[in-house]
Design an enzyme around this catalytic site. Sequence first.
Site, PDB file in Angstrom:
ATOM      1  N   ASP A 103     -36.156 -27.867  11.986  1.00  0.00           N
ATOM      2  CA  ASP A 103     -35.605 -28.838  11.044  1.00  0.00           C
ATOM      3  C   ASP A 103     -36.628 -29.241   9.985  1.00  0.00           C
ATOM      4  O   ASP A 103     -37.590 -29.949  10.286  1.00  0.00           O
ATOM      5  CB  ASP A 103     -35.130 -30.071  11.818  1.00  0.00           C
ATOM      6  CG  ASP A 103     -34.379 -31.048  10.930  1.00  0.00           C
ATOM      7  OD1 ASP A 103     -34.104 -30.711   9.761  1.00  0.00           O
ATOM      8  OD2 ASP A 103     -34.080 -32.161  11.412  1.00  0.00           O
ATOM      9  N   ASP A 284     -33.199 -27.260   2.757  1.00  0.00           N
ATOM     10  CA  ASP A 284     -33.092 -27.820   4.103  1.00  0.00           C
ATOM     11  C   ASP A 284     -32.579 -26.803   5.119  1.00  0.00           C
ATOM     12  O   ASP A 284     -31.462 -26.307   4.989  1.00  0.00           O
ATOM     13  CB  ASP A 284     -32.158 -29.038   4.051  1.00  0.00           C
ATOM     14  CG  ASP A 284     -32.009 -29.717   5.397  1.00  0.00           C
ATOM     15  OD1 ASP A 284     -32.963 -29.694   6.184  1.00  0.00           O
ATOM     16  OD2 ASP A 284     -30.916 -30.268   5.668  1.00  0.00           O
TER      17      ASP A 284
END
Length: 412
Positions: A103, A284
């Site tokens: 992440d 992301d």
Amino acid sequence: MHSTSVVLLTCLVAIAVSANPIVIRDNLVRLPLARQINVTSPAHIVKADQARAAALISKALAKSSGKLNQDAVISSPAQNQAVSYIASVAVGSPSTTFDLIIDTGSSNTWVGAGTAFKRTSTTTQTKDSVSVTYGSGSFSGTEFTDQVSLGSGLTIKKQSIGVASKSTGFDGVDGILGIGPVDLTLQTLSPDTGSTIPTVVDNLFTQGTISSHSIAVSFEPTTSATANNGELTFGGTDSSKFTGSITFAPITSTSPANEFWGINQSIRLGTSTSILSNTAGIVDTGTTLVLIATDAFNRYKSATGAVLDNNTGLLRLTTAKFNTLPSLFFTIAGTTFEFTANAQAWPRSLNTLIGGTAGNVYLVVADLGSNTGSGLDFINGQTFLERFYSVFDTANKRVGIAKTPFTTATSN
Ligand SMILES: *[C@@H]1O[C@H](CO)[C@@H](O)[C@H](O)[C@H]1NC(C)=O
Ligand SMILES: *[C@@H]1O[C@H](CO)[C@@H](O)[C@H](O)[C@H]1NC(C)=O
Ligand SMILES: *[C@@H]1O[C@H](CO)[C@@H](O)[C@H](O)[C@H]1NC(C)=O
């Protein structure tokens, strides 16, 4: 040889090395990544991405206004992570292996959502508890330091890890390897230490395991539900994974995108239809789709002639319209990256996995959930990163994007 000439020779070699940094592939730490899809309800992918976007934005805005409370700022309902890139990470000695979500939008590393953590001789409990709330759920537990081993057996000593006593939204995985900017760890400890918690990347760098404070991500488009075709590279870039040169964009000055791996970018469709004028957003690994602000999304929807599909939550195109769909062009730091019609389509072989109908064309460009001007107007998620190599360079405060052998692949 005189000693002066030896010194001179050494200097010349040192200058040559620093002026022309050669990427030595075998000094890099590589961590294989596997993709996992778990869609459990209609329109899950879009809802999960929008919940994540809302959580990122509200958390960053709370932080920049000095009112960060990790548990209180997120008002939208959590949605289990739908598509994740997972790495196997070993903790302790003898080690326990955990499957962790990679992440870039958060920075704490934690385990224990699935496989239970085991204390070993390398484990030390700190005085703190730790908690983080995500768009996909939350965890809370105890902070430990322990040794963490990545990829080819490279080991980080005394890495802070959270061990979850409670977690929601992380079925099928064990936790998160957070590789976002370190400031995202502020106020995750209780009692609050007032300082950040060094990430895995920070520790690899300060412990001398990697020579450059930077990581890179390689994904590939895939037509199978599970795929082991990603790679996270610590400490440099892997020249076998991209083509041409890397375009580097400075981290945007615009808040709240600047709290993350945020850059400026504009998007147009075909030769002349502006979809998004130059604005800030983020790159992301934890978002699946390419999300663009609602007004930009509406321009894209009407320019492509797509309709919103109730089952998947995605835009749907007729085959005839897909056959004439122009490329999208992303302009980043002066370089334009072509995102072909095929790149804009969700892999058709995976339609039924996300609640769609086999043979339909669904598009991966979706509504971010707020209009332009919020300071975070797009998210280039996995479906973008499967077409372009990405570099997250802490040392130089910049994000790199490059083409890959798969940028124009017609796999979808
Ligand atoms: C998928 O998610 C559901 C509900 O969140 C969970 O019960 C299930 O175990 C997950 N499946 C896999 C394969 O991760
Ligand atoms: C990004 O865009 C913002 C707003 O248009 C601008 O102020 C800024 O200078 C641009 N560049 C960077 C690196 O932030
Ligand atoms: C989608 O759902 C909305 C609201 O439930 C409904 O009004 C609309 O007719 C549905 N569209 C299709 C194509 O099924």
